[in-house]
Design a protein around this motif. Structure first.
Motif, PDB file in Angstrom:
ATOM      1  N   LYS A  39       5.265   1.020  -2.372  1.00 51.18           N
ATOM      2  CA  LYS A  39       5.546   2.281  -1.675  1.00 51.18           C
ATOM      3  C   LYS A  39       6.861   2.138  -0.913  1.00 51.18           C
ATOM      4  O   LYS A  39       7.090   1.094  -0.276  1.00 51.18           O
ATOM      5  N   SER A  43      -5.561  11.820   1.278  1.00 55.96           N
ATOM      6  CA  SER A  43      -4.122  11.658   1.515  1.00 55.96           C
ATOM      7  C   SER A  43      -3.746  11.980   2.960  1.00 55.96           C
ATOM      8  O   SER A  43      -4.256  12.935   3.562  1.00 55.96           O
ATOM      9  N   ILE A  49      -4.805   7.884  -4.775  1.00 53.49           N
ATOM     10  CA  ILE A  49      -4.780   7.890  -3.305  1.00 53.49           C
ATOM     11  C   ILE A  49      -5.798   8.923  -2.846  1.00 53.49           C
ATOM     12  O   ILE A  49      -5.677  10.115  -3.150  1.00 53.49           O
ATOM     13  N   ASP A  55       1.461   8.937   3.829  1.00 52.25           N
ATOM     14  CA  ASP A  55       1.515   8.483   2.439  1.00 52.25           C
ATOM     15  C   ASP A  55       2.737   9.037   1.718  1.00 52.25           C
ATOM     16  O   ASP A  55       3.042   8.621   0.596  1.00 52.25           O
TER      17      ASP A  55
END
Lengths: 116, 112
Positions: free
Chosen positions: A38, A82, A79, A86
């Protein structure tokens, strides 16, 4: 040569909802690792989750889980619930186990927006 | 408690100059890397060192030279900077070349 494809350049999800980011890869090897990283606006690259190809069980890390389909060469990231934090670029990466001289191969990334 | 640190975080310089970016990791890892991330966010590996030995050297101009004085440091020196060198450069480290990498905060290099 190994390649990693992320077919969704951009995605968006409503806060508290679930989103799945797709990743496919091309390799003739059977023993390798797969990763999701990420990159939030802060630019820091953060490891989200890792999967060993020899493991049939899908990796999970809190709200993050993967769907690893070895035969299909697919490695999607789910995911759940959320959160605004994020929102980031998500990179899928592949690494063959067999040779120290081989590098990590990163996909082009998917930009995820989280809508309040 | 910074795991992988890079200095500087921002670097603005003129074409033709020589500059260095430093990287240090305190994780006790054996392997370190340099990546270049272009304006489209594409990450491309440049170099990798394992136990101070070069193991990956992708096709980059020889104006780029990595230097690893010890396992905890991998510096990147760039000679005769060009406009196309503008990018974000990431240092990373891993326990060994097979394991996940931990990235530094990146250095945004702007060549004018």
């Amino acid at each position: 040569a190994q390649t990693v494809t992320q077919s969704q350049p951009e995605m968006s999800v409503q806060e508290a909802e679930t989103v799945t980011l797709s990743c496919t890869y091309d390799t003739s090897e059977s023993d390798y690792y797969l990763f999701w990283y990420k990159q939030p606006p802060s630019r820091q690259m953060i490891l989200v989750i890792r999967q060993e190809a020899y493991k049939q069980q899908n990796a999970t890390e809190n709200r993050f889980s993967v769907n690893f389909q070895k035969a299909a060469k697919s490695f999607s990231l789910k995911i759940s619930d959320s959160q605004l934090g994020d929102a980031a670029m998500y990179f899928c990466a592949y690494r063959w186990r067999g040779n120290y001289g081989q590098n990590f191969v990163f996909g082009p990334g998917t930009r995820l927006s989280v809508l309040p | 408690d910074t795991a992988v640190s890079q200095t500087p975080k921002y670097l603005v310089t003129q074409m033709g100059n020589d500059k260095s970016i430093k990287c240090e990791q305190n994780l006790g890892h054996d392997t370190m890397y340099w990546y270049k991330q272009d304006s489209k966010k594409f990450l491309k590996i440049m170099f990798s060192y394992n136990n101070k030995e070069l193991i990956i050297n992708e096709t980059v101009p020889n104006r780029f030279s990595p230097k690893s004085p010890d396992k905890a440091h991998l510096n990147l020196h760039i000679n005769s900077l060009e406009l196309g060198d503008s990018a974000v450069y990431f240092c990373a480290s891993s326990f060994n070349p097979l394991y996940e990498q931990y990235f530094g905060p990146g250095t945004r290099l702007t060549v004018t």
